[in-house]
Design an enzyme around this catalytic site. Structure first.
Site, short mmCIF file in Angstrom:
data_model
loop_
_atom_site.label_atom_id
_atom_site.label_comp_id
_atom_site.label_asym_id
_atom_site.label_seq_id
_atom_site.Cartn_x
_atom_site.Cartn_y
_atom_site.Cartn_z
N SER A 186 0.80 -1.22 0.00
CA SER A 186 0.00 0.00 0.00
C SER A 186 0.84 1.28 0.00
O SER A 186 1.66 1.46 -0.88
CB SER A 186 -0.97 -0.04 1.17
OG SER A 186 -1.92 0.96 1.03
N HIS A 187 0.65 2.11 1.03
CA HIS A 187 1.34 3.39 1.07
C HIS A 187 2.76 3.28 1.60
O HIS A 187 3.48 4.27 1.68
CB HIS A 187 0.55 4.36 1.96
CG HIS A 187 0.34 3.80 3.33
ND1 HIS A 187 -0.55 2.78 3.58
CD2 HIS A 187 0.93 4.08 4.51
CE1 HIS A 187 -0.49 2.48 4.87
NE2 HIS A 187 0.38 3.24 5.45
N ASP A 351 -2.54 6.51 -3.35
CA ASP A 351 -1.39 5.83 -2.74
C ASP A 351 -0.86 4.70 -3.63
O ASP A 351 -1.30 4.51 -4.76
CB ASP A 351 -1.75 5.31 -1.34
CG ASP A 351 -2.68 4.12 -1.37
OD1 ASP A 351 -3.47 4.01 -2.33
OD2 ASP A 351 -2.64 3.29 -0.44
N ASP A 353 -1.24 1.46 -3.93
CA ASP A 353 -2.15 0.50 -4.57
C ASP A 353 -3.49 1.12 -4.96
O ASP A 353 -4.43 0.40 -5.32
CB ASP A 353 -2.37 -0.71 -3.65
CG ASP A 353 -2.99 -0.34 -2.32
OD1 ASP A 353 -2.79 0.80 -1.86
OD2 ASP A 353 -3.69 -1.19 -1.74
N ASP A 355 -5.91 2.72 -3.32
CA ASP A 355 -7.15 2.71 -2.53
C ASP A 355 -7.30 3.95 -1.66
O ASP A 355 -8.38 4.22 -1.15
CB ASP A 355 -7.31 1.41 -1.71
CG ASP A 355 -6.15 1.13 -0.79
OD1 ASP A 355 -5.18 1.90 -0.79
OD2 ASP A 355 -6.21 0.10 -0.07
N ARG A 356 -6.23 4.73 -1.46
CA ARG A 356 -6.35 5.96 -0.67
C ARG A 356 -6.46 7.18 -1.58
O ARG A 356 -6.06 7.11 -2.75
CB ARG A 356 -5.11 6.15 0.20
CG ARG A 356 -4.97 5.10 1.26
CD ARG A 356 -3.82 5.44 2.18
NE ARG A 356 -3.75 4.42 3.22
CZ ARG A 356 -3.22 4.61 4.41
NH1 ARG A 356 -2.70 5.78 4.72
NH2 ARG A 356 -3.20 3.65 5.30
N LYS A 451 -11.67 0.33 -0.27
CA LYS A 451 -11.68 1.77 -0.44
C LYS A 451 -11.12 2.07 -1.83
O LYS A 451 -10.42 1.25 -2.41
CB LYS A 451 -10.90 2.47 0.66
CG LYS A 451 -9.47 2.01 0.88
CD LYS A 451 -8.92 2.70 2.12
CE LYS A 451 -7.45 2.38 2.35
NZ LYS A 451 -7.28 1.21 3.25
C1 VG1 Z 1 -3.78 1.99 8.46
C2 VG1 Z 1 -4.96 2.92 8.63
C3 VG1 Z 1 -6.26 2.17 8.36
C4 VG1 Z 1 -6.18 1.53 6.96
C5 VG1 Z 1 -4.96 0.66 6.86
C6 VG1 Z 1 -4.76 0.05 5.48
O1 VG1 Z 1 -3.86 0.96 9.42
O2 VG1 Z 1 -4.98 3.48 9.92
O3 VG1 Z 1 -7.33 3.07 8.46
O4 VG1 Z 1 -7.34 0.75 6.73
O5 VG1 Z 1 -3.79 1.42 7.16
O6 VG1 Z 1 -4.69 1.03 4.50
P1 VG1 Z 1 -3.01 0.97 10.80
O7 VG1 Z 1 -3.33 -0.33 11.48
O8 VG1 Z 1 -1.58 1.13 10.39
O9 VG1 Z 1 -3.48 2.17 11.55
V1 VG1 Z 1 -3.80 0.73 3.07
O10 VG1 Z 1 -4.05 1.95 2.05
O11 VG1 Z 1 -2.32 0.47 3.74
O12 VG1 Z 1 -4.39 -0.78 2.46
CO CO Z 2 -3.49 1.45 0.06
#
Ligand code: VG1
Ligand code: CO
Length: 642
Positions: A186-187, A351, A353, A355-356, A451
């Protein structure tokens, strides 16, 4: 405005460039071998020598054929359990080097198959996509071979292994697949020194629930063999189907199904009417991540945006040395443009992938908590998919209460779930939920079960287009900041902030959470915290209203009588140490105070959070590593985030 994306981020010597989504020249895995000192499967020990596959000839010891159909040989590869393969908030994330260790990825994929009922995948269809990061092409070949080895009938792979998280969810649903894999952290940053990750979604397109991920983890602790098919590496650069006996691989266009879905959700001609106006300028920052493959086909080709509107639009294996996290800190190229002289009217970023999302107006930042509330409030009139009105609204627990107020006003069912998108899916499947979001730059709806960054951007463009559809050329347009200010005037403003303390020592961070649990257990309504009176404090528990499943310890909340909140959580997505997140929120009904800076408005609560948690004492940290919503100031004409 002409922007040269290449000049904004240096590209890595290790990175391959995608010219664009349709003519990206893929490197078959062999051409990357110089980057990857560990030959694929060289680590796997086989019981009997394989004769037929070039891949398996690299094996150091023999393996066994456990199935031998006409053309598909399946081998059993002995392996041993590896510690630490527990999935977090969203899949399994570790440093690339960890995933490249012997059998690391293979063990987890096999443990997944061992956890699913065979009827969920035998002769079935799985989707495979990823965000283009370093190690994806090698990982794709491993996943394909293990899927074939476990009896999967067909894998649909995005061309070049590319498919955004929302697109994978869309393809699973459209093609009625049994599930899918997303190769992404992801990010989190990518490249040989950074992160890799894998997520599994099941047949509704939804991230696997804890009941499945817990089983997978259990199986990683007892695994003894990996089943894999003896097939050559698949050329992912060519569209089309390759058959291997009972198994086939279909390399599909990464973008087509998703674009079609977006055309069905939104009124593209309405959005086009906005993007083609000479008095409206738009900028999308793909952060050298997966949405680079989607931005041009959607915003430029379908919606008529100027090709220069897309910046950092070339997906790179290391995101051009960037941190593909669309917030004010990491998407600073875009922030500088949007807050600069004569900035565009709308800006957005996504981001790794896809989704953000981050939404910006000219010199204006929309917090994700406000964004989902405003989309929900305007969806029915501006977005055809919601023309009969949303069924229900939901947010993750730490997300601000702005959405709650919209639900109340529209008289809609409302749900508060733990952090992580996987908790929204059941509500959507049951027809209870249409629009939801998280404060962490995640917004989406029941068009899929993830998302969706580009969806959020299209939702905002729809709202602005709808508001301006009768504005003649030359008349002042209703801006993003106008829409947000108007929303605050109607509903009040929920000031919101999040501080992250990344890579703390796990021991100190865990002790702090234990300490806070103790404070919670001794607390009672009416307790004084500075000028605030406690309404209640707890460690958030959630019972899924659809299947009754219960999750506990999802974040410590102090909720005060005026509706203000302080929340503490440990992140479940980091790849090293512990990340402490502190969320603060305060509601302000008074319009005259709505333009206050959020950090000023929240200062008393932030101070209270730091003293209540004894954060400095437990973690040694004086300052957050990331302030997700920093103050933007202009100092001597220059933009500065503080
Ligand atoms: C974080 C965010 C959460 C989000 C998750 C995955 O998790 O707070 O809201 O759903 O990342 O997003 P955490 O446990 O680090 O707070 V992504 O875009 O990484 O799939
Ligand atoms: Co993501």
């Amino acid at each position: 405005m002409a922007l040269n994306s290449a000049s904004l981020r240096p590209s890595s010597a290790l990175s391959r460039k995608f010219k664009n989504s349709s003519n990206y020249v893929s490197n078959p895995i062999k051409s990357l071998s110089f980057l990857n000192p560990i030959p694929l499967f060289s680590n796997l020990s086989f019981k009997k020598t394989s004769q037929s596959s070039s891949l398996f000839t690299k094996a150091s010891s023999p393996s066994t054929t456990i199935t031998d159909t006409q053309e598909l040989k399946i081998f059993s590869v002995p392996t041993k359990p590896i510690e630490g393969q527990k999935t977090g908030t969203s899949g399994l994330r570790k440093k690339v080097k960890v995933f490249m260790q012997e059998n690391y990825l293979g063990n987890w994929i096999q443990a997944l198959f061992n956890s699913l009922p065979p009827e969920d995948y035998m002769n079935g269809v799985l989707v495979l996509g990823g965000d283009g990061r370093y190690f994806n092409l090698e990982a794709a070949q491993i996943i394909i071979k293990i899927a074939a080895g476990n009896g999967v009938g067909k894998i649909l792979v995005g061309k070049d292994g590319i498919m955004s998280t929302p697109a994978v969810s869309a393809v699973i649903r459209k093609r009625k697949a049994n599930g899918g894999f997303i190769m992404s952290a992801s990010h989190n940053p990518g490249g040989p020194e950074y992160d890799w990750g894998i997520k599994f979604n099941y047949s509704s397109g939804q991230p696997a629930p804890e009941s499945i991920t817990d089983k997978i983890y259990g199986n990683t602790l007892s695994i003894s063999e990996i089943k894999m098919a003896d097939i050559p590496d698949v050329d992912l650069s060519k569209l089309g189907v390759t058959n291997y006996g009972t198994f086939s691989v279909d390399v599909v266009d990464s973008v087509g199904d998703y674009v079609e879905l977006m055309e069905n959700v939104f009124d593209f001609s309405l959005i086009r009417s906005l993007l083609s106006r000479p008095d409206f300028r738009f900028m999308f920052d793909a952060m050298h991540a997966v949405t680079g493959a989607y931005a041009k086909p959607i915003f430029v080709d379908k919606l008529g945006a100027n090709p220069d509107s897309i910046t950092n639009g070339v997906p790179l294996e290391d995101f051009g040395h960037g941190h593909p996290d669309p917030n004010l800190t990491y998407a600073k190229d875009l922030v500088n443009i949007m807050f600069g002289e004569n900035g565009p009217d709308a800006g957005a970023a996504s981001d790794g992938d896809g989704d953000r999302n981050m939404i910006l107006g000219r010199g204006f930042f929309v917090t994700p908590s406000d964004s989902v509330a405003i989309i929900a409030a305007n969806a029915q009139e501006a977005i055809p998919y919601f023309k009969t009105g949303p069924k229900g609204l939901a947010r993750s627990m730490p997300t601000s209460g702005a959405l709650d107020r919209v639900a109340e006003k529209l008289n809609l069912p409302f749900y508060e779930v733990p952090t992580g998108w996987k908790f929204f899916g059941n509500l959507m499947d049951a027809g209870k939920l249409s629009i939801c979001g998280e404060e962490s730059f995640g917004t989406g709806s029941d068009h899929i079960r993830e998302k969706d960054g580009i969806w959020a951007v299209l939702a905002w463009l729809s709202i602005i287009a709808f508001r301006n559809k009768d504005q003649k050329p030359g008349e002042k347009l209703i801006s993003i900041s106008d829409v947000v200010n108007e929303h605050w005037a109607t509903y009040g403003r929920n000031f919101f902030s999040r501080y992250d303390y990344e890579e703390c020592e796990s021991e100190g961070a865990n002790k702090m959470i234990e300490y806070l649990r103790d404070v919670v257990s001794k607390s009672k309504a009416g307790d004084k915290y500075g000028s605030y009176a406690l309404q209640f404090a707890d460690d958030f528990n959630y019972t899924d209203p659809v299947d009754g499943s219960v999750v506990s310890k999802q974040g410590i909340r102090f909720v005060f009588t005026d509706g203000s909140r302080i929340i503490f959580r440990l992140s479940g997505t980091g790849s090293a140490g512990a990340t402490v997140r502190i969320y603060t929120e305060q509601f302000e009904p008074d319009v005259s105070k709505h333009n206050m800076d959020a950090q000023t408005a929240l200062k008393p609560l932030i101070d209270l959070a730091l003293s209540t948690s004894k954060l400095k004492e437990f973690t040694g940290r004086e300052e957050p590593t990331t302030d997700a919503f920093p103050v933007i100031k202009r100092l001597k004409g220059a933009l500065c985030l503080i």
